[in-house]
Design a protein around this motif. Structure first.
Motif, PDB file in Angstrom:
ATOM      1  N   UNK A   1       0.832  -1.200   0.000  1.00  0.00           N
ATOM      2  CA  UNK A   1       0.000   0.000   0.000  1.00  0.00           C
ATOM      3  C   UNK A   1       0.866   1.249   0.000  1.00  0.00           C
ATOM      4  N   UNK A   2       0.598   2.113  -0.952  1.00  0.00           N
ATOM      5  CA  UNK A   2       1.279   3.402  -1.012  1.00  0.00           C
ATOM      6  C   UNK A   2       0.311   4.488  -0.548  1.00  0.00           C
ATOM      7  N   UNK A   3       0.859   5.657  -0.297  1.00  0.00           N
ATOM      8  CA  UNK A   3       0.007   6.776   0.121  1.00  0.00           C
ATOM      9  C   UNK A   3      -1.037   7.094  -0.938  1.00  0.00           C
ATOM     10  N   UNK A   4      -0.607   7.118  -2.200  1.00  0.00           N
ATOM     11  CA  UNK A   4      -1.542   7.417  -3.295  1.00  0.00           C
ATOM     12  C   UNK A   4      -2.643   6.357  -3.381  1.00  0.00           C
ATOM     13  N   UNK A   5      -2.274   5.100  -3.174  1.00  0.00           N
ATOM     14  CA  UNK A   5      -3.251   4.029  -3.242  1.00  0.00           C
ATOM     15  C   UNK A   5      -4.285   4.159  -2.116  1.00  0.00           C
ATOM     16  N   UNK A   6      -3.822   4.428  -0.909  1.00  0.00           N
ATOM     17  CA  UNK A   6      -4.733   4.579   0.228  1.00  0.00           C
ATOM     18  C   UNK A   6      -5.678   5.759   0.020  1.00  0.00           C
ATOM     19  N   UNK A   7      -5.143   6.859  -0.526  1.00  0.00           N
ATOM     20  CA  UNK A   7      -5.990   8.022  -0.798  1.00  0.00           C
ATOM     21  C   UNK A   7      -7.049   7.681  -1.842  1.00  0.00           C
ATOM     22  N   UNK A   8      -6.638   6.970  -2.893  1.00  0.00           N
ATOM     23  CA  UNK A   8      -7.579   6.597  -3.959  1.00  0.00           C
ATOM     24  C   UNK A   8      -8.680   5.686  -3.423  1.00  0.00           C
TER      25      UNK A   8
END
Length: 217
Positions: free
Chosen positions: A39-46
């Motif tokens: 999990x990346x920050x961008x993925x969690x935000x999406x």
């Protein structure tokens, strides 16, 4: 708040259902670990934004069935976008999370398997769109067929008693679920045709490689 507390109490009162949901979550997390999906920050935000959008779109109902099920303005598209963007693993996780949100909003528990087939599994089933990477319409058709299968099984097995006298519970479940899922699917296909899907998927996360990078309709 009252609805949330009641749903939570109903779920706690059915520990078998709670364990069944926990088992599904463990399987999803195990699959993500096996596929080495980090999990990346961008993925969690999406994921967070798409789940929020799913909740909002499900409140914009065109029609609501008296015994559950509704036609929305593309309520399933955000979950499909997560599958198109990140693949089946993230799509399953997002579907499970939305299923749990839906359960907390209005729990109706008859049996542990009924809980699975009415709440997380129909939305997790949308992740089957990843079976045809990049093919947006084909994936959406498979996703809705899988969701329909979950609702059909639940309706036939657990809600057959609602069928009019003399009607097969299988036919009842088929007609009942088709009444709202077919229009829901049609609206979804129209929106997928109108929306600039490739640009939207790219905008969701510019850091993570796109699953099924070659998109076709």
């Amino acid at each position: 708040m009252d609805t949330l507390m009641k749903s939570t109490a109903d779920l706690i009162a059915q520990p078998t259902s709670l364990f069944a949901l926990l088992a599904v979550l463990i399987l999803i997390l195990g699959y993500l670990q096996m596929r080495r999906i980090h999990f990346t920050t961008h993925m969690l935000i999406s994921v967070t934004l798409m789940l929020a959008l799913t909740i909002v779109l499900h409140q914009l109902r065109i029609f609501h069935m008296p015994q559950g099920g509704s036609v929305t303005i593309g309520g399933m598209i955000p979950l499909l976008f997560l599958t198109y963007r990140y693949g089946a693993g993230i799509g399953c996780l997002a579907g499970f999370l939305y299923g749990m949100i839906n359960l907390m909003q209005d729990a109706f528990i008859l049996h542990p398997l009924q809980v699975l087939f009415d709440y997380p599994l129909p939305y997790m089933a949308l992740a089957i769109a990843a079976a045809v990477p990049g093919r947006i319409f084909t994936g959406a058709a498979l996703a809705f067929a899988a969701r329909f299968a979950c609702h059909f099984i639940s309706g036939a097995v657990f809600f057959g008693s609602y069928a009019p006298e003399g009607m097969s519970p299988y036919l009842y479940s088929l007609v009942f679920n088709a009444t709202y899922l077919v229009p829901e699917a049609v609206i979804c296909f129209i929106l997928l045709r109108v929306l600039p899907v490739p640009r939207l998927l790219a905008a969701m996360d510019r850091q993570t490689p796109l699953y099924g990078a070659k998109l076709t309709l």
